[in-house]
Design a protein around this motif. Structure first.
Motif, mmCIF file in Angstrom:
data_model
loop_
_atom_site.group_PDB
_atom_site.id
_atom_site.type_symbol
_atom_site.label_atom_id
_atom_site.label_comp_id
_atom_site.label_asym_id
_atom_site.label_seq_id
_atom_site.Cartn_x
_atom_site.Cartn_y
_atom_site.Cartn_z
ATOM 1 N N ALA A 195 9.380 -5.051 0.263
ATOM 2 C CA ALA A 195 8.467 -3.907 0.293
ATOM 3 C C ALA A 195 8.547 -3.117 -1.012
ATOM 4 N N LEU A 196 9.741 -2.948 -1.564
ATOM 5 C CA LEU A 196 9.902 -2.236 -2.832
ATOM 6 C C LEU A 196 9.258 -3.006 -3.988
ATOM 7 N N PRO A 232 8.206 3.064 0.490
ATOM 8 C CA PRO A 232 8.349 1.685 0.990
ATOM 9 C C PRO A 232 9.522 1.526 1.958
ATOM 10 N N ILE A 233 10.613 2.255 1.744
ATOM 11 C CA ILE A 233 11.731 2.177 2.694
ATOM 12 C C ILE A 233 11.292 2.700 4.060
ATOM 13 N N GLN A 252 17.742 -9.038 7.927
ATOM 14 C CA GLN A 252 16.309 -9.190 7.699
ATOM 15 C C GLN A 252 15.686 -7.868 7.263
ATOM 16 N N PHE A 253 16.151 -6.757 7.818
ATOM 17 C CA PHE A 253 15.627 -5.448 7.417
ATOM 18 C C PHE A 253 15.901 -5.185 5.938
ATOM 19 N N VAL A 254 17.111 -5.500 5.477
ATOM 20 C CA VAL A 254 17.432 -5.322 4.051
ATOM 21 C C VAL A 254 16.538 -6.206 3.197
ATOM 22 N N PHE A 255 16.361 -7.456 3.626
ATOM 23 C CA PHE A 255 15.479 -8.374 2.905
ATOM 24 C C PHE A 255 14.047 -7.832 2.865
ATOM 25 N N ASN A 256 13.536 -7.406 4.014
ATOM 26 C CA ASN A 256 12.170 -6.876 4.088
ATOM 27 C C ASN A 256 11.995 -5.641 3.211
ATOM 28 N N THR A 257 13.001 -4.775 3.211
ATOM 29 C CA THR A 257 12.918 -3.563 2.399
ATOM 30 C C THR A 257 12.857 -3.907 0.916
ATOM 31 N N GLY A 258 13.645 -4.898 0.502
ATOM 32 C CA GLY A 258 13.582 -5.341 -0.889
ATOM 33 C C GLY A 258 12.202 -5.858 -1.260
ATOM 34 N N ARG A 271 0.812 -1.221 0.000
ATOM 35 C CA ARG A 271 0.000 0.000 0.000
ATOM 36 C C ARG A 271 0.847 1.274 0.000
ATOM 37 N N ALA A 272 2.162 1.144 -0.088
ATOM 38 C CA ALA A 272 3.031 2.315 0.054
ATOM 39 C C ALA A 272 2.745 3.387 -0.990
#
Length: 309
Positions: A200-201, A149-150, A192-198, A129-130
């Motif tokens: 999300a993008l 998204p970030i 995990q944050f880097v993975f999640n951000t990817g 939804r970003a």
């Protein structure tokens, strides 16, 4: 009056000859395409320049999320704890999902799994939804769209950090006391944050084109959760099952299971390396780099199309 009598217009006001190349015309007058996608390096620099906006936006969203609830931000912790309680009753007591896990380890095992998977789940749902949920902002202001998204992924990280305070209490209550291994939580959550951000993008771009994806994703994520060992140990559950070796590998090496296992290994004394798949840190790094790079480039390629209808 002079123009009416036949005097030619000023040179600057003369129309361009028919067939003039519009790109050359724009370049001659110093014009650029509004909202055009910048080169990848320039885009990264623009994002770095908006870092204060990204952080402030994530904090504002986090504060506003529970602003209408009487318990306020306590729900950041209460929600995953209540989920863990439900899963403990259904899976731990009724379905015997504690197989292969000592009874005094199962509650920390379960709570850690719920908190860590919720971090990924919430990042993906927020990412979908970003763009579609912030079209007013996207259409009103010019900024690198990846900021949204970030920022949402960063919001979920901040929410997880609040939850970690409760997780520490749970660990101590079940006799897993702080030691040097707890420091491993930092690189595990950073990856995990880097993975999640990817992710999300990726889903931000997909959700901007197909808003109905937001209705489908909860079902996809719920299936992913049941397959990732949130409520049970994957090796213990598959031990007596006639399961192909490749399927067992897929379940153990899926990124959600990898990051949960790393945090459990760091925090729980009796959750030793025998529960981890081989090369677990290499897989954690690989998933983070793959999702982060692919997600960022995939989102950037559609930069000039966001908010265009």
């Amino acid at each position: 009056m002079s123009q009416a009598l036949g005097t030619p217009p000023a040179a600057s006001a003369r129309p361009e000859p028919h067939g003039t190349d519009l790109a050359a015309l724009a370049a001659r007058h110093g014009l650029t395409v509004s909202g055009a996608r910048p080169p990848l390096g320039a885009y990264v620099r623009q994002l770095w320049g908006r870092r204060h906006f990204i952080l402030a936006f994530s904090q504002a969203k986090l504060t506003a999320q529970y602003s209408k609830a009487k318990l306020g931000q306590l729900w950041q912790v209460a929600t995953p704890l209540l989920n863990a309680a439900v899963y403990f009753f259904i899976f731990g007591l009724l379905l015997g999902a504690r197989k292969g896990i000592p009874s005094d380890v199962y509650v920390p095992f379960l709570v850690t799994g719920v908190f860590v998977f919720t971090f990924t789940q919430s990042s993906v749902l927020a990412g979908v939804r970003a763009i579609s949920g912030n079209l007013g902002l996207v259409r009103a202001l010019h900024f690198p769209r990846a900021s949204l998204p970030i920022s949402f992924a960063l919001q979920q990280l901040q929410q997880l950090l609040f939850s970690m305070l409760v997780l520490v209490v749970v660990m101590i209550g079940f006799k897993s006391y702080p030691d040097a291994s707890w420091l491993l939580v930092i690189p595990a959550l950073a990856l995990q944050f880097v993975f999640n951000t990817g992710l999300a993008l990726i889903f931000a771009r997909m959700g901007s084109k197909t808003p109905d994806l937001a209705q489908l994703m909860p079902f996809v994520l719920r299936t992913w959760m049941y397959a990732s060992g949130v409520m049970f140990s994957i090796p213990a559950m598959l031990e007596d099952k006639n399961v192909p070796a490749w399927l067992a590998d897929v379940l153990q090496w899926n990124p959600a299971a990898i990051y949960m296992d790393l945090v459990r290994f760091a925090l729980i004394d009796k959750y030793d390396s025998s529960y981890l798949p081989p090369h677990v840190w290499a897989f954690a790094l690989g998933w983070a780099v793959l999702a982060g790079v692919v997600g960022f480039v995939y989102f950037w390629k559609a930069e000039e199309r966001y908010g265009r209808g």
